[in-house]
Structures are given as structure tokens and as C-alpha cells.
Design a protein around this motif. Structure first.
Motif, mmCIF file in Angstrom:
data_model
loop_
_atom_site.group_PDB
_atom_site.id
_atom_site.type_symbol
_atom_site.label_atom_id
_atom_site.label_comp_id
_atom_site.label_asym_id
_atom_site.label_seq_id
_atom_site.Cartn_x
_atom_site.Cartn_y
_atom_site.Cartn_z
ATOM 1 N N ALA A 143 33.438 40.353 -12.523
ATOM 2 C CA ALA A 143 34.046 39.984 -13.808
ATOM 3 C C ALA A 143 33.120 40.309 -14.980
ATOM 4 O O ALA A 143 33.572 40.815 -16.008
ATOM 5 C CB ALA A 143 34.399 38.496 -13.812
ATOM 6 N N ILE A 144 31.843 40.037 -14.844
ATOM 7 C CA ILE A 144 30.901 40.215 -15.959
ATOM 8 C C ILE A 144 30.386 41.647 -16.062
ATOM 9 O O ILE A 144 30.352 42.229 -17.145
ATOM 10 C CB ILE A 144 29.717 39.230 -15.835
ATOM 11 N N ALA A 145 29.957 42.208 -14.944
ATOM 12 C CA ALA A 145 29.314 43.530 -14.959
ATOM 13 C C ALA A 145 30.252 44.654 -14.534
ATOM 14 O O ALA A 145 29.889 45.826 -14.638
ATOM 15 C CB ALA A 145 28.076 43.515 -14.072
ATOM 16 N N LEU A 184 19.941 49.137 -17.247
ATOM 17 C CA LEU A 184 20.858 48.284 -18.012
ATOM 18 C C LEU A 184 21.908 47.676 -17.087
ATOM 19 O O LEU A 184 22.224 46.491 -17.190
ATOM 20 C CB LEU A 184 21.513 49.070 -19.140
ATOM 21 N N LEU A 185 22.444 48.491 -16.190
ATOM 22 C CA LEU A 185 23.402 47.988 -15.205
ATOM 23 C C LEU A 185 22.737 46.945 -14.312
ATOM 24 O O LEU A 185 23.317 45.890 -14.038
ATOM 25 C CB LEU A 185 23.958 49.135 -14.357
ATOM 26 N N LEU A 186 21.526 47.223 -13.892
ATOM 27 C CA LEU A 186 20.787 46.265 -13.070
ATOM 28 C C LEU A 186 20.645 44.933 -13.803
ATOM 29 O O LEU A 186 20.883 43.871 -13.234
ATOM 30 C CB LEU A 186 19.408 46.813 -12.716
ATOM 31 N N GLY A 187 20.292 44.986 -15.076
ATOM 32 C CA GLY A 187 20.148 43.772 -15.871
ATOM 33 C C GLY A 187 21.448 42.993 -15.984
ATOM 34 O O GLY A 187 21.462 41.761 -15.864
ATOM 35 N N ASP A 188 22.557 43.720 -16.186
ATOM 36 C CA ASP A 188 23.868 43.060 -16.265
ATOM 37 C C ASP A 188 24.213 42.371 -14.950
ATOM 38 O O ASP A 188 24.724 41.246 -14.934
ATOM 39 C CB ASP A 188 24.960 44.073 -16.621
ATOM 40 N N ILE A 189 23.931 43.050 -13.848
ATOM 41 C CA ILE A 189 24.224 42.481 -12.530
ATOM 42 C C ILE A 189 23.352 41.254 -12.276
ATOM 43 O O ILE A 189 23.847 40.204 -11.845
ATOM 44 C CB ILE A 189 24.039 43.534 -11.422
ATOM 45 N N LEU A 190 22.069 41.378 -12.567
ATOM 46 C CA LEU A 190 21.165 40.245 -12.340
ATOM 47 C C LEU A 190 21.554 39.048 -13.200
ATOM 48 O O LEU A 190 21.516 37.909 -12.751
ATOM 49 C CB LEU A 190 19.716 40.653 -12.618
ATOM 50 N N TYR A 191 21.944 39.317 -14.445
ATOM 51 C CA TYR A 191 22.367 38.215 -15.312
ATOM 52 C C TYR A 191 23.597 37.529 -14.724
ATOM 53 O O TYR A 191 23.677 36.300 -14.680
ATOM 54 C CB TYR A 191 22.656 38.702 -16.739
ATOM 55 N N ALA A 192 24.549 38.334 -14.257
ATOM 56 C CA ALA A 192 25.759 37.753 -13.667
ATOM 57 C C ALA A 192 25.416 36.930 -12.425
ATOM 58 O O ALA A 192 25.973 35.845 -12.223
ATOM 59 C CB ALA A 192 26.762 38.856 -13.328
ATOM 60 N N VAL A 193 24.501 37.425 -11.616
ATOM 61 C CA VAL A 193 24.083 36.696 -10.413
ATOM 62 C C VAL A 193 23.424 35.370 -10.807
ATOM 63 O O VAL A 193 23.684 34.328 -10.203
ATOM 64 C CB VAL A 193 23.116 37.551 -9.550
ATOM 65 N N CYS A 194 22.598 35.418 -11.821
ATOM 66 C CA CYS A 194 21.798 34.243 -12.219
ATOM 67 C C CYS A 194 22.437 33.434 -13.351
ATOM 68 O O CYS A 194 21.822 32.478 -13.839
ATOM 69 C CB CYS A 194 20.407 34.707 -12.653
ATOM 70 N N LYS A 195 23.648 33.770 -13.747
ATOM 71 C CA LYS A 195 24.278 33.126 -14.904
ATOM 72 C C LYS A 195 24.328 31.599 -14.820
ATOM 73 O O LYS A 195 24.021 30.932 -15.813
ATOM 74 C CB LYS A 195 25.675 33.688 -15.145
ATOM 75 N N PRO A 196 24.681 30.993 -13.698
ATOM 76 C CA PRO A 196 24.679 29.525 -13.663
ATOM 77 C C PRO A 196 23.304 28.928 -14.014
ATOM 78 O O PRO A 196 23.223 27.936 -14.734
ATOM 79 C CB PRO A 196 25.078 29.192 -12.223
ATOM 80 N N GLN A 197 22.238 29.571 -13.522
ATOM 81 C CA GLN A 197 20.885 29.107 -13.840
ATOM 82 C C GLN A 197 20.583 29.319 -15.327
ATOM 83 O O GLN A 197 20.006 28.449 -15.987
ATOM 84 C CB GLN A 197 19.850 29.867 -13.013
ATOM 85 N N ALA A 198 20.992 30.483 -15.844
ATOM 86 C CA ALA A 198 20.751 30.791 -17.259
ATOM 87 C C ALA A 198 21.501 29.800 -18.148
ATOM 88 O O ALA A 198 20.943 29.296 -19.123
ATOM 89 C CB ALA A 198 21.179 32.227 -17.567
ATOM 90 N N ASP A 199 22.753 29.516 -17.795
ATOM 91 C CA ASP A 199 23.542 28.549 -18.572
ATOM 92 C C ASP A 199 22.872 27.173 -18.559
ATOM 93 O O ASP A 199 22.788 26.508 -19.594
ATOM 94 C CB ASP A 199 24.962 28.436 -18.019
ATOM 95 N N GLN A 200 22.394 26.795 -17.405
ATOM 96 C CA GLN A 200 21.748 25.488 -17.261
ATOM 97 C C GLN A 200 20.484 25.390 -18.128
ATOM 98 O O GLN A 200 20.180 24.337 -18.674
ATOM 99 C CB GLN A 200 21.401 25.266 -15.785
ATOM 100 N N GLN A 201 19.786 26.516 -18.286
ATOM 101 C CA GLN A 201 18.549 26.536 -19.074
ATOM 102 C C GLN A 201 18.780 26.947 -20.524
ATOM 103 O O GLN A 201 17.827 27.048 -21.306
ATOM 104 C CB GLN A 201 17.541 27.492 -18.424
ATOM 105 N N GLY A 202 20.043 27.248 -20.873
ATOM 106 C CA GLY A 202 20.348 27.668 -22.236
ATOM 107 C C GLY A 202 19.801 29.044 -22.582
ATOM 108 O O GLY A 202 19.437 29.310 -23.726
ATOM 109 N N ILE A 203 19.762 29.935 -21.598
ATOM 110 C CA ILE A 203 19.238 31.292 -21.797
ATOM 111 C C ILE A 203 20.406 32.262 -21.906
ATOM 112 O O ILE A 203 21.225 32.367 -20.993
ATOM 113 C CB ILE A 203 18.289 31.688 -20.642
ATOM 114 N N SER A 204 20.471 32.987 -23.020
ATOM 115 C CA SER A 204 21.550 33.955 -23.249
ATOM 116 C C SER A 204 21.302 35.219 -22.428
ATOM 117 O O SER A 204 20.195 35.443 -21.924
ATOM 118 C CB SER A 204 21.620 34.323 -24.732
ATOM 119 N N ASP A 205 22.320 36.076 -22.370
ATOM 120 C CA ASP A 205 22.149 37.334 -21.643
ATOM 121 C C ASP A 205 21.081 38.199 -22.310
ATOM 122 O O ASP A 205 20.317 38.886 -21.641
ATOM 123 C CB ASP A 205 23.474 38.078 -21.484
ATOM 124 N N GLU A 206 20.988 38.142 -23.626
ATOM 125 C CA GLU A 206 19.968 38.911 -24.333
ATOM 126 C C GLU A 206 18.564 38.396 -23.998
ATOM 127 O O GLU A 206 17.654 39.175 -23.722
ATOM 128 C CB GLU A 206 20.200 38.835 -25.844
#
Length: 167
Positions: free
Chosen positions: A27-29, A50-72
């Protein structure tokens, strides 16, 4: 065992692949991580950071959301050796997603891919360290320059350069 990598900001990211993660990445990448098995995903990731970064962000998104870390902000943590560590964690996470005996085949394939990548880098390094490389480049430049000047494309002749006074 869950795979992890540490970004440049010392954030620890857990790479946990399950069916929910696969859907989120798609859905994201816009990438089907199952292409890892029979597609060209691994090769694409080795060239498209860049694709790798998008995929990793999507994989780690729940953790990023929990820590308040944006995709950027997440992307700012991906550089240098972190990229290879994160790629390894992603590949290991994908391998761990599959049941045996397929997992063993994928482990072998991933190890073979890493071996080929290492050998390719060694070949590039050997070429870069070759004393002949500089001369090959200069020969090619001389040849191209000769072609340009012999085709009449040049408006400056060596004689006119010699006769032009310095200012």
C-alpha cells in the motif's frame, strides 16, 4: 529471531515481516515483497536506495508512528553503512517469513547473492586500483578528441591556440 538495524540517529528498528507488513508495504511503497522469491526485487533494492527507504519505512511504520518519526525523518537516518545493514535485515526478515524448507532455499539464495555482490565489488576495486585504468581513460579521451577535431566540429585549431596572445 527478529532482525534489527540501527540508523544514523541511533534509533533501533526491528524488521518483522508478517502478512500485515506485506500488505502495508504494498500500500505504501507499491511493492510486493514476495517478488523477493522469484522476481528482481533484491537487484532493484541494491540499486534504488529511495525504493529501499520507502520499503523500510513501510516495514517499520508502526514503530515510527509510535515514536513520532515521519517518513522524511526516517529517511534521514538511512545513509552509509546503515543502508547495507538495513538491507541485510530486510532480506533476513523476508527469509524468516517463509516456512521450512523454502526458508533454507531462500537462505542459500540470499547468501549466494551476497557472495556475488562481494565479488563484484572486489572486481570493481581491482579495476579502480589497476595502473592501466588512468591510461585507458586518457586514451579514450584522446580518441574522442581526435574524432571531434577530425570531423571539423572544432572551431579552434591547435595553431590558432598557439598564435593567440595571452591577456
Amino acid at each position: 529471531m527478529m532482525q534489527k538495524f540501527v540508523d544514523r540517529k541511533s534509533n533501533v528498528w526491528v524488521v518483522d515481516i508478517d502478512s500485515t507488513t506485506l500488505r502495508r508495504v504494498k500500500a505504501i511503497a507499491g511493492v510486493n515483497l514476495l517478488e523477493f522469491v522469484e522476481g528482481d526485487l533484491v537487484e532493484r533494492l541494491s540499486h534504488d536506495f529511495l525504493l529501499l527507504g520507502d520499503i523500510l519505512y513501510a516495514v517499520c511504520k508502526p514503530q515510527a508512528d509510535q515514536q513520532g518519526i515521519s517518513d522524511e525523518e526516517f529517511g534521514q537516518g538511512l545513509a552509509g553503512d546503515v543502508i547495507s545493514d538495513a538491507t541485510a535485515a530486510l532480506l533476513e526478515g523476508l527469509v524468516a517469513f517463509f516456512p521450512e524448507p523454502r526458508r533454507r532455499l531462500l537462505q542459500t539464495a540470499a547468501a549466494k547473492y551476497q557472495s556475488v555482490q562481494t565479488k563484484a565489488m572486489e572486481l570493481v576495486q581491482m579495476k579502480l586500483n589497476s595502473p592501466d585504468l588512468e591510461e585507458e581513460i586518457l586514451d579514450k579521451l584522446r580518441s574522442e578528441l581526435d574524432q571531434v577535431t577530425s570531423n571539423g566540429s572544432s572551431t579552434v585549431s591547435p595553431e590558432s591556440l598557439e598564435s593567440t596572445p595571452d591577456h
